[in-house]
Design an enzyme around this catalytic site. Structure first.
Site, PDB file in Angstrom:
ATOM      1  CD  GLU A   1      -1.159  -2.255   2.320  1.00 27.11           C
ATOM      2  OE1 GLU A   1      -1.916  -2.848   3.101  1.00 27.11           O
ATOM      3  OE2 GLU A   1       0.068  -2.481   2.239  1.00 27.11           O
TER       4      GLU A   1
ATOM      5  CB  CYS B   1      -0.238  -2.890   8.960  1.00 27.48           C
ATOM      6  SG  CYS B   1       0.717  -1.512   8.275  1.00 27.48           S
TER       7      CYS B   1
END
Length: 159
Positions: free
Chosen positions: A84, A110
């Site tokens: 990401e 996360c």
């Protein structure tokens, strides 16, 4: 005459691409791919691995493995960037706005990535596999960003 194949939904199509992007990963612990999409168009992709010009974990080894650090903890010990993060960085590097876009990621983000996605303007997240980080869901829920687990039939979680 060959059978006509079933055309995948847009969600399945982009998730399948994220799974393919994950194959570029150089992480020894988990292969993750991300695709940022807006208006059914791919804006950027990213996979987890070391920054440009640095040795990849697949070559240099993994300090988190050596120290037996559990998944989801001590991210600062990792030499790599998350998929990401790399997708967001690629957008910035190439001057592409991702405000209002959707993330397709092989794994749930996360907490660090969740905060970055919130500030980057991502409006929705599709993921295929869970990730052990309870804070990230709290952040995304508080920001009003929906996340949807998408089963594409591909069962290769941690490649």
């Amino acid at each position: 005459m060959p059978e006509k194949s079933v055309r995948p939904s847009w969600e399945t199509y982009f998730m399948d691409i994220a799974l393919l992007v994950a194959r570029r990963s150089t992480c020894l612990r988990r292969t993750v791919g991300a695709v940022i999409v807006k208006d059914k168009r791919i804006l950027t992709t990213g996979y987890n691995g070391a920054p440009t010009g640095l040795r990849h974990c697949s070559d240099a080894g993994c300090l988190r493995n050596e120290l037996k650090v559990p998944s989801g903890e001590r991210h600062e010990l990792c030499a790599g960037l998350h998929a990401e993060q790399n997708a967001i960085i690629q957008a910035a590097f190439h001057g592409v706005s991702i405000k209002g876009a959707t993330l397709f990621c092989t794994h749930f983000p996360c907490a660090i990535c969740a905060k970055m996605l919130i500030n980057a303007g991502i409006e929705k997240i599709y993921y295929r596999f869970e990730y052990n980080d309870s804070m990230s869901g709290n952040y995304l829920n508080a920001a009003g960003i929906p996340s949807v687990m998408l089963d594409t039939g591909n069962r290769k979680g941690d490649l």
